[in-house]
Design a protein around this motif. Structure first.
Motif, PDB file in Angstrom:
ATOM      1  N   GLY A   1       0.838  -1.191   0.000  1.00 37.66           N
ATOM      2  CA  GLY A   1       0.000   0.000   0.000  1.00 37.66           C
ATOM      3  C   GLY A   1       0.869   1.235   0.000  1.00 37.66           C
ATOM      4  O   GLY A   1       2.088   1.158   0.209  1.00 37.66           O
ATOM      5  N   SER A   2       0.268   2.373  -0.251  1.00 34.86           N
ATOM      6  CA  SER A   2       1.012   3.630  -0.197  1.00 34.86           C
ATOM      7  C   SER A   2       1.533   3.858   1.213  1.00 34.86           C
ATOM      8  O   SER A   2       0.795   3.711   2.192  1.00 34.86           O
ATOM      9  N   SER A   3       2.781   4.237   1.314  1.00 36.45           N
ATOM     10  CA  SER A   3       3.377   4.456   2.630  1.00 36.45           C
ATOM     11  C   SER A   3       2.760   5.631   3.369  1.00 36.45           C
ATOM     12  O   SER A   3       2.912   5.738   4.594  1.00 36.45           O
ATOM     13  N   ILE A   4       2.058   6.516   2.664  1.00 40.61           N
ATOM     14  CA  ILE A   4       1.457   7.673   3.328  1.00 40.61           C
ATOM     15  C   ILE A   4      -0.056   7.543   3.463  1.00 40.61           C
ATOM     16  O   ILE A   4      -0.714   8.454   3.973  1.00 40.61           O
TER      17      ILE A   4
ATOM     18  N   VAL B   1      -0.222   3.717   7.520  1.00 46.13           N
ATOM     19  CA  VAL B   1       0.448   4.323   8.676  1.00 46.13           C
ATOM     20  C   VAL B   1      -0.094   3.742   9.972  1.00 46.13           C
ATOM     21  O   VAL B   1       0.662   3.443  10.902  1.00 46.13           O
ATOM     22  N   ALA B   2      -1.396   3.523  10.023  1.00 42.67           N
ATOM     23  CA  ALA B   2      -2.015   2.962  11.228  1.00 42.67           C
ATOM     24  C   ALA B   2      -1.497   1.555  11.504  1.00 42.67           C
ATOM     25  O   ALA B   2      -1.250   1.184  12.667  1.00 42.67           O
ATOM     26  N   GLN B   3      -1.320   0.752  10.445  1.00 43.05           N
ATOM     27  CA  GLN B   3      -0.777  -0.596  10.634  1.00 43.05           C
ATOM     28  C   GLN B   3       0.636  -0.543  11.212  1.00 43.05           C
ATOM     29  O   GLN B   3       0.983  -1.331  12.105  1.00 43.05           O
ATOM     30  N   VAL B   4       1.432   0.376  10.712  1.00 44.42           N
ATOM     31  CA  VAL B   4       2.809   0.489  11.201  1.00 44.42           C
ATOM     32  C   VAL B   4       2.824   1.012  12.640  1.00 44.42           C
ATOM     33  O   VAL B   4       3.621   0.556  13.464  1.00 44.42           O
TER      34      VAL B   4
END
Length: 246
Positions: A130-133, A138-141
């Protein structure tokens, strides 16, 4: 004088060695034009990095002892394998036994995913497509980073100013104090514009311009580790080794 002090003195001298700096710039320009960084692999997977930056990352990983490394941009997976291998070595030397690497890419090609998942270092690696932004990415990370004591971030995906700035805003807050957010390909700012005829980035629109803008508002939390720049001289990440200081 101790060996460490001698090293520090030599590195500091590099900053004012005009001839050495000029030679390094010439080599960077000619080697990038020749596709030099595409010639290396780590444990069988293409890593697409300069050896100097690989060594710098080894030094950082050993010093920081991260229990989580976050990487945007996967490509062939060599950097993920490298990070996992360094964590494996750290664990063998008494570091975190269950340290992990999270890799993010907007398009993880099936043959690359398969090669990464079949690699002996795969047990330390998870991947997010997925897009990193994107907010859900972001929520997964963020969930993966919960409870981690030492977090290291490496940004190496889309190299436009806007994208990297958004990545910095999203992932730099996850970096633990004393660790790093490493922004690759800041060297784009220092290269001739005609090096990137088929890319949306170039001088004035690249990771280094994003770093400089980010530091305008986050300079109390992050600083460029210029000692690394002076040590390496040959690097795709000048001004990109950002150390979290608060």
């Amino acid at each position: 004088m101790t060996f460490e002090a001698e090293v520090a003195a030599r590195v500091a001298a590099n900053e004012t060695n005009a001839a050495l700096q000029a030679d390094a710039k010439t080599l960077m320009n000619s080697s990038i034009g020749a596709g030099y960084s595409y010639n290396f692999s780590w444990m069988g997977r293409p890593i697409i990095q300069y050896p100097q930056d690989i060594v710098a990352m080894q030094e950082i990983i050993w010093r920081v002892q991260p229990d989580l490394i976050i990487e945007t941009g996967i490509a062939h997976g060599g950097s993920l394998i490298f990070s996992a291998a360094m964590l494996e070595l750290n664990a063998a030397c008494g570091g975190s036994a269950d340290a992990q690497v999270v890799g993010i890419d907007i398009d993880i090609r099936s043959h690359n995913r398969r090669a990464i998942e079949e690699h002996p270092m795969a047990r330390r690696i998870s991947m997010i497509e997925g897009s990193s932004i994107a907010p859900d990415t972001v929520a997964q990370v963020q969930r993966a980073a919960l409870g981690k004591k030492s977090v290291l971030v490496c940004l190496d995906s889309n190299h436009t100013h806007a994208h990297v700035l958004e990545e910095l805003k999203a992932y730099a807050p996850m970096v633990s104090v004393g660790s790093y957010c490493v922004v690759f390909d800041t060297v784009v700012e220092d290269l001739p514009a005609d090096f990137f005829p088929d890319r949306p980035w170039g001088p004035g629109n690249n990771p280094k311009t994003a770093v400089h803008e980010f530091l305008k508002t986050h300079g109390s939390s992050f600083e460029v580790d210029r000692g690394i720049d002076s040590k390496l001289l040959i690097s795709v990440a000048p001004d990109g080794y950002l150390k979290r200081i608060a």
